[in-house]
Scaffold this motif. Structure first.
Motif, PDB file in Angstrom:
ATOM      1  N   THR A   1       0.828  -1.204   0.000  1.00  0.00           N
ATOM      2  CA  THR A   1       0.000   0.000   0.000  1.00  0.00           C
ATOM      3  C   THR A   1       0.864   1.255   0.000  1.00  0.00           C
ATOM      4  O   THR A   1       0.672   2.168  -0.812  1.00  0.00           O
ATOM      5  CB  THR A   1      -0.931   0.003   1.222  1.00  0.00           C
ATOM      6  OG1 THR A   1      -1.802  -1.122   1.149  1.00  0.00           O
ATOM      7  CG2 THR A   1      -1.747   1.280   1.277  1.00  0.00           C
ATOM      8  N   SER A   2       1.823   1.311   0.918  1.00  0.00           N
ATOM      9  CA  SER A   2       2.687   2.496   1.020  1.00  0.00           C
ATOM     10  C   SER A   2       3.540   2.667  -0.228  1.00  0.00           C
ATOM     11  O   SER A   2       3.717   3.785  -0.725  1.00  0.00           O
ATOM     12  CB  SER A   2       3.582   2.376   2.263  1.00  0.00           C
ATOM     13  OG  SER A   2       2.813   2.304   3.440  1.00  0.00           O
ATOM     14  N   PHE A   3       4.064   1.557  -0.741  1.00  0.00           N
ATOM     15  CA  PHE A   3       4.920   1.619  -1.921  1.00  0.00           C
ATOM     16  C   PHE A   3       4.129   2.084  -3.139  1.00  0.00           C
ATOM     17  O   PHE A   3       4.583   2.957  -3.904  1.00  0.00           O
ATOM     18  CB  PHE A   3       5.528   0.246  -2.189  1.00  0.00           C
ATOM     19  CG  PHE A   3       6.460   0.196  -3.361  1.00  0.00           C
ATOM     20  CD1 PHE A   3       7.759   0.657  -3.248  1.00  0.00           C
ATOM     21  CD2 PHE A   3       6.028  -0.314  -4.583  1.00  0.00           C
ATOM     22  CE1 PHE A   3       8.621   0.616  -4.338  1.00  0.00           C
ATOM     23  CE2 PHE A   3       6.880  -0.354  -5.668  1.00  0.00           C
ATOM     24  CZ  PHE A   3       8.180   0.106  -5.549  1.00  0.00           C
ATOM     25  N   GLY A   4       2.938   1.530  -3.334  1.00  0.00           N
ATOM     26  CA  GLY A   4       2.120   1.912  -4.483  1.00  0.00           C
ATOM     27  C   GLY A   4       1.737   3.372  -4.459  1.00  0.00           C
ATOM     28  O   GLY A   4       1.807   4.067  -5.481  1.00  0.00           O
ATOM     29  N   LEU A   5       1.335   3.875  -3.287  1.00  0.00           N
ATOM     30  CA  LEU A   5       0.973   5.283  -3.183  1.00  0.00           C
ATOM     31  C   LEU A   5       2.185   6.179  -3.400  1.00  0.00           C
ATOM     32  O   LEU A   5       2.083   7.242  -4.029  1.00  0.00           O
ATOM     33  CB  LEU A   5       0.349   5.566  -1.811  1.00  0.00           C
ATOM     34  CG  LEU A   5      -1.010   4.915  -1.546  1.00  0.00           C
ATOM     35  CD1 LEU A   5      -1.506   5.256  -0.150  1.00  0.00           C
ATOM     36  CD2 LEU A   5      -2.035   5.361  -2.578  1.00  0.00           C
ATOM     37  N   ALA A   6       3.340   5.757  -2.888  1.00  0.00           N
ATOM     38  CA  ALA A   6       4.540   6.574  -3.046  1.00  0.00           C
ATOM     39  C   ALA A   6       4.960   6.666  -4.512  1.00  0.00           C
ATOM     40  O   ALA A   6       5.223   7.763  -5.030  1.00  0.00           O
ATOM     41  CB  ALA A   6       5.682   5.992  -2.206  1.00  0.00           C
ATOM     42  N   ILE A   7       5.020   5.535  -5.197  1.00  0.00           N
ATOM     43  CA  ILE A   7       5.470   5.535  -6.595  1.00  0.00           C
ATOM     44  C   ILE A   7       4.462   6.249  -7.489  1.00  0.00           C
ATOM     45  O   ILE A   7       4.838   7.057  -8.361  1.00  0.00           O
ATOM     46  CB  ILE A   7       5.698   4.093  -7.089  1.00  0.00           C
ATOM     47  CG1 ILE A   7       6.787   3.413  -6.258  1.00  0.00           C
ATOM     48  CG2 ILE A   7       6.084   4.096  -8.563  1.00  0.00           C
ATOM     49  CD1 ILE A   7       8.123   4.120  -6.263  1.00  0.00           C
ATOM     50  N   SER A   8       3.181   5.988  -7.292  1.00  0.00           N
ATOM     51  CA  SER A   8       2.168   6.654  -8.124  1.00  0.00           C
ATOM     52  C   SER A   8       2.139   8.160  -7.855  1.00  0.00           C
ATOM     53  O   SER A   8       1.856   8.948  -8.765  1.00  0.00           O
ATOM     54  CB  SER A   8       0.788   6.039  -7.885  1.00  0.00           C
ATOM     55  OG  SER A   8       0.389   6.180  -6.541  1.00  0.00           O
ATOM     56  N   THR A   9       2.450   8.572  -6.630  1.00  0.00           N
ATOM     57  CA  THR A   9       2.508  10.003  -6.324  1.00  0.00           C
ATOM     58  C   THR A   9       3.686  10.662  -7.025  1.00  0.00           C
ATOM     59  O   THR A   9       3.579  11.792  -7.528  1.00  0.00           O
ATOM     60  CB  THR A   9       2.614  10.225  -4.805  1.00  0.00           C
ATOM     61  OG1 THR A   9       1.456   9.681  -4.169  1.00  0.00           O
ATOM     62  CG2 THR A   9       2.704  11.712  -4.476  1.00  0.00           C
ATOM     63  N   ILE A  10       4.811   9.966  -7.070  1.00  0.00           N
ATOM     64  CA  ILE A  10       5.970  10.491  -7.803  1.00  0.00           C
ATOM     65  C   ILE A  10       5.606  10.688  -9.273  1.00  0.00           C
ATOM     66  O   ILE A  10       5.924  11.718  -9.882  1.00  0.00           O
ATOM     67  CB  ILE A  10       7.175   9.539  -7.654  1.00  0.00           C
ATOM     68  CG1 ILE A  10       7.679   9.544  -6.212  1.00  0.00           C
ATOM     69  CG2 ILE A  10       8.297   9.938  -8.604  1.00  0.00           C
ATOM     70  CD1 ILE A  10       8.765   8.523  -5.947  1.00  0.00           C
ATOM     71  N   VAL A  11       4.943   9.696  -9.842  1.00  0.00           N
ATOM     72  CA  VAL A  11       4.524   9.786 -11.243  1.00  0.00           C
ATOM     73  C   VAL A  11       3.545  10.942 -11.422  1.00  0.00           C
ATOM     74  O   VAL A  11       3.653  11.732 -12.374  1.00  0.00           O
ATOM     75  CB  VAL A  11       3.885   8.457 -11.701  1.00  0.00           C
ATOM     76  CG1 VAL A  11       3.274   8.603 -13.089  1.00  0.00           C
ATOM     77  CG2 VAL A  11       4.929   7.339 -11.695  1.00  0.00           C
ATOM     78  N   TYR A  12       2.590  11.061 -10.514  1.00  0.00           N
ATOM     79  CA  TYR A  12       1.593  12.138 -10.598  1.00  0.00           C
ATOM     80  C   TYR A  12       2.272  13.505 -10.543  1.00  0.00           C
ATOM     81  O   TYR A  12       1.992  14.378 -11.377  1.00  0.00           O
ATOM     82  CB  TYR A  12       0.587  12.001  -9.462  1.00  0.00           C
ATOM     83  CG  TYR A  12      -0.406  13.141  -9.387  1.00  0.00           C
ATOM     84  CD1 TYR A  12      -1.577  13.115 -10.131  1.00  0.00           C
ATOM     85  CD2 TYR A  12      -0.163  14.253  -8.569  1.00  0.00           C
ATOM     86  CE1 TYR A  12      -2.489  14.167 -10.074  1.00  0.00           C
ATOM     87  CE2 TYR A  12      -1.059  15.309  -8.512  1.00  0.00           C
ATOM     88  CZ  TYR A  12      -2.224  15.258  -9.264  1.00  0.00           C
ATOM     89  OH  TYR A  12      -3.112  16.309  -9.212  1.00  0.00           O
ATOM     90  N   ASP A  13       3.142  13.713  -9.561  1.00  0.00           N
ATOM     91  CA  ASP A  13       3.803  15.016  -9.410  1.00  0.00           C
ATOM     92  C   ASP A  13       4.660  15.362 -10.622  1.00  0.00           C
ATOM     93  O   ASP A  13       4.653  16.496 -11.106  1.00  0.00           O
ATOM     94  CB  ASP A  13       4.667  15.020  -8.143  1.00  0.00           C
ATOM     95  CG  ASP A  13       3.842  14.980  -6.871  1.00  0.00           C
ATOM     96  OD1 ASP A  13       2.643  15.300  -6.945  1.00  0.00           O
ATOM     97  OD2 ASP A  13       4.393  14.618  -5.814  1.00  0.00           O
ATOM     98  N   SER A  14       5.398  14.378 -11.108  1.00  0.00           N
ATOM     99  CA  SER A  14       6.254  14.608 -12.268  1.00  0.00           C
ATOM    100  C   SER A  14       5.419  14.936 -13.502  1.00  0.00           C
ATOM    101  O   SER A  14       5.733  15.869 -14.256  1.00  0.00           O
ATOM    102  CB  SER A  14       7.121  13.380 -12.517  1.00  0.00           C
ATOM    103  OG  SER A  14       7.871  13.516 -13.697  1.00  0.00           O
ATOM    104  N   SER A  15       4.347  14.170 -13.706  1.00  0.00           N
ATOM    105  CA  SER A  15       3.479  14.393 -14.860  1.00  0.00           C
ATOM    106  C   SER A  15       2.772  15.737 -14.761  1.00  0.00           C
ATOM    107  O   SER A  15       2.628  16.456 -15.761  1.00  0.00           O
ATOM    108  CB  SER A  15       2.457  13.257 -14.964  1.00  0.00           C
ATOM    109  OG  SER A  15       1.586  13.455 -16.044  1.00  0.00           O
ATOM    110  N   LEU A  16       2.339  16.101 -13.537  1.00  0.00           N
ATOM    111  CA  LEU A  16       1.643  17.380 -13.342  1.00  0.00           C
ATOM    112  C   LEU A  16       2.567  18.558 -13.660  1.00  0.00           C
ATOM    113  O   LEU A  16       2.168  19.515 -14.339  1.00  0.00           O
ATOM    114  CB  LEU A  16       1.142  17.480 -11.906  1.00  0.00           C
ATOM    115  CG  LEU A  16       0.286  18.701 -11.566  1.00  0.00           C
ATOM    116  CD1 LEU A  16      -1.048  18.648 -12.322  1.00  0.00           C
ATOM    117  CD2 LEU A  16       0.037  18.784 -10.058  1.00  0.00           C
ATOM    118  N   ALA A  17       3.810  18.476 -13.172  1.00  0.00           N
ATOM    119  CA  ALA A  17       4.763  19.567 -13.430  1.00  0.00           C
ATOM    120  C   ALA A  17       5.074  19.679 -14.918  1.00  0.00           C
ATOM    121  O   ALA A  17       5.119  20.788 -15.477  1.00  0.00           O
ATOM    122  CB  ALA A  17       6.045  19.317 -12.636  1.00  0.00           C
TER     123      ALA A  17
END
Length: 555
Positions: free
Chosen positions: A442-458
């Protein structure tokens, strides 16, 4: 042979439970799962109200939920071992008491620090009762269709708990005078019911058959500290001052990984000492908290099952997290309207566990696991291609339906498989190991997907001439949609990886459940005694350090 006969006599001589007591036992254990899950979902739906009432900034609100999952996820293994050694009913009851008492405390909390601390203490109760419940079910039900039904019912407690927490929590928060405090009083009431059920239905604990009952305190410290640092870093990395580049996040993650490596090395050393027969030479060499070779059970298939559980929870919880944010932050729905759109998921979750109970003793486990993880991936694909103007029934509804297949199929099949291949005195540790990898996933999935989200958003915002803030509040809506979709593709990758692992490495796993047998106690003796090979039939020989020749269950 004499040792095997002695173990069989011990199991058969255990006082059998009546039909109604067994039903009550399953209901009590399932209620503990409902309580554990609703402790998160009921609080999650009330977070905005909690923040407004006791002045918690939005970016720190997640810790009201995360404090619970952090303490429970880090202590599963420790309490699993304690339950196996000193009594599953005792550990179960103490866990329920912890959850109920500190739920009441949370209901009277007046500030952020108090509620965060109390939530962390409440999570200790979840860590104590859930592995104990798995061990209680494994020992109460011999390999049979009844065991499959029991574990499927227990697994159904997760979606039921999610539905009860979301629905009742939302209603209590919105319609009662104490608002969010009512949700904590409600969960405390569930804890009281669970404790009453335990008193009447769970049999008294029997003394562990291990001759060496010392606790590996060093191993407990290493694994708890390692998981605490890793889960904290993964959870806090998104809101840290500089995100994942924050120095303390990097440092905590590195230290956590190092401590986890030391824990594995220490457990391997203790296992070697135990198997050599020299364990009595030093008080510093107790039995390991978790035998490293447990990962190799059934020709390494247990390790594959745990990896699949890790990936499945990475995929499922990532989808659920980003779907909620999509509905609330992008579409603009209220928490209650968002919750309504997840109701099909809860209903399907219950039906999935009914399916498992009916077919797990008839079809190969690989079919359930591979198809379930693939269907969870479909939910992410639907949201990765979602059209905001389309009706809910086009994307949201089918995604809610299929998302839960993987979680429920993997949980029920996985816990049954753990009970099948673990020794009688390892049942709670095995259940704790399964729960730990799902928490890490759970923690790993949220962390990696958040990195992807932030990078894609920027990147998407910069393409439109906007430099996005650290919290992303000034990002244009088209950029947000792109980021949500990329995060969903990440969830798809986790799920499809789990499905491929199942298809490749579990194709010969056979039927995980068991058909009804003529002599349940004898079948339980034979199955449990051979779960780790002929030498494992005598738990006392293992405690004395007599080396086992194999760990695989009988074919």
């Amino acid at each position: 042979m004499e040792n095997e006969k002695r173990l069989e006599t011990q199991l058969v001589s255990a006082s059998p439970l009546s039909k109604w007591q067994l039903i009550g036992l399953v209901a009590t254990c399932t209620l503990s799962m409902i309580l554990n899950i609703s402790n998160s979902t009921a609080v999650a739906i009330a977070l905005p109200t909690i923040g407004r009432d006791i002045n918690i900034p939005e970016y720190r609100l997640q810790w009201v939920v995360s404090a619970y999952s952090l303490s429970s996820g880090c202590l599963f293994l420790f309490f699993g071992r304690i339950a196996d050694l000193y009594g599953r009913k005792l550990c179960f009851n103490l866990g329920i008491v912890f959850m109920a008492i500190f739920a009441l405390g949370c209901g009277f909390a007046q500030n952020e620090i108090t509620i965060d601390i109390l939530r962390g203490l409440q999570g200790i109760g979840g860590a104590a009762c859930i592995p104990a419940a798995i061990g209680i079910l494994a020992h109460a039900f011999p390999p049979s269709r009844a065991r499959s039904v029991a574990f499927a019912t227990f697994g159904a407690g997760a979606p039921v708990g999610g539905a009860i927490g979301s629905l009742i929590g939302g209603v209590l928060t919105q319609l009662t005078k104490p608002t969010w405090r009512s949700t904590f009083f409600f969960t405390a009431g569930i804890g009281g019911l669970c404790l009453i059920g335990s008193f009447f239905t769970i049999p008294a604990d029997q003394r562990s058959q291990e001759t060496d009952r010392r606790v590996d305190w060093l191993g407990a410290f290493l694994v708890t500290a390692a998981l605490t640092l890793i889960i904290f870093a993964l959870s806090d990395g998104t809101i840290a001052p500089k995100g994942w580049r924050t120095p303390y996040i990097i440092a905590l993650l590195i230290v956590g990984v190092v401590l986890l490596g030391l824990y594995v090395a220490w457990q391997y050393y203790l296992e070697r000492v135990q198997d050599s027969g020299r364990s009595d030479m030093s008080r510093w060499t107790p039995p390991p908290l978790m035998r490293i070779t447990i990962w190799g059970r059934d020709h390494g298939r247990l390790a594959v099952m745990l990896c699949i559980a890790f990936l499945e929870w990475s995929s499922f919880l990532s989808w659920q997290f980003w779907a909620q944010l999509y509905y609330q932050n992008y579409i603009g729905y209220s928490p209650v309207l968002t919750m309504v759109r997840f109701i099909p998921m809860f209903i399907t979750g219950v039906l999935c566990n009914v399916i498992v109970a009916l077919v797990v003793g008839r079809i190969p486990g690989v079919i359930l696991i591979a198809s379930g993880t693939a269907l969870t991936s479909v939910a992410s694909v639907l949201f990765a291609n979602i059209v905001p103007s389309a009706p809910y029934w086009a994307f949201g509804f089918p995604a809610a339906i299929v998302s839960v297949f993987g979680a429920d199929f993997v949980f029920s099949s996985g816990t049954l498989f753990v009970a099948k291949v673990c020794l009688p005195h390892e049942q709670s540790v095995g259940g704790a190991l399964f729960q730990t990898v799902t928490q890490l996933g759970t923690s790993f999935g949220l962390a990696i997907s958040t990195i992807v989200y932030d990078s894609s958003l920027a990147k998407a915002s910069l393409a439109r001439g906007i430099v996005v803030n650290i919290d992303g509040t000034n990002a244009p809506q088209p950029a947000q949609l792109v980021a949500y979709k990329d995060a969903m593709w990440t969830g798809f990758a986790f799920g499809i990886a789990g499905s491929l692992l199942a298809a490749v490495f579990l194709r010969n796993i056979g039927i995980i459940g068991h058909k009804k047998q003529a002599a349940p106690q004898d079948a339980d003796s034979a199955s449990e005694a051979t779960a780790a090979g002929p030498a494992a039939a005598d738990p006392e020989s293992e405690a004395r350090g007599e080396k086992r020749e194999q760990h695989e269950p009988a074919p």
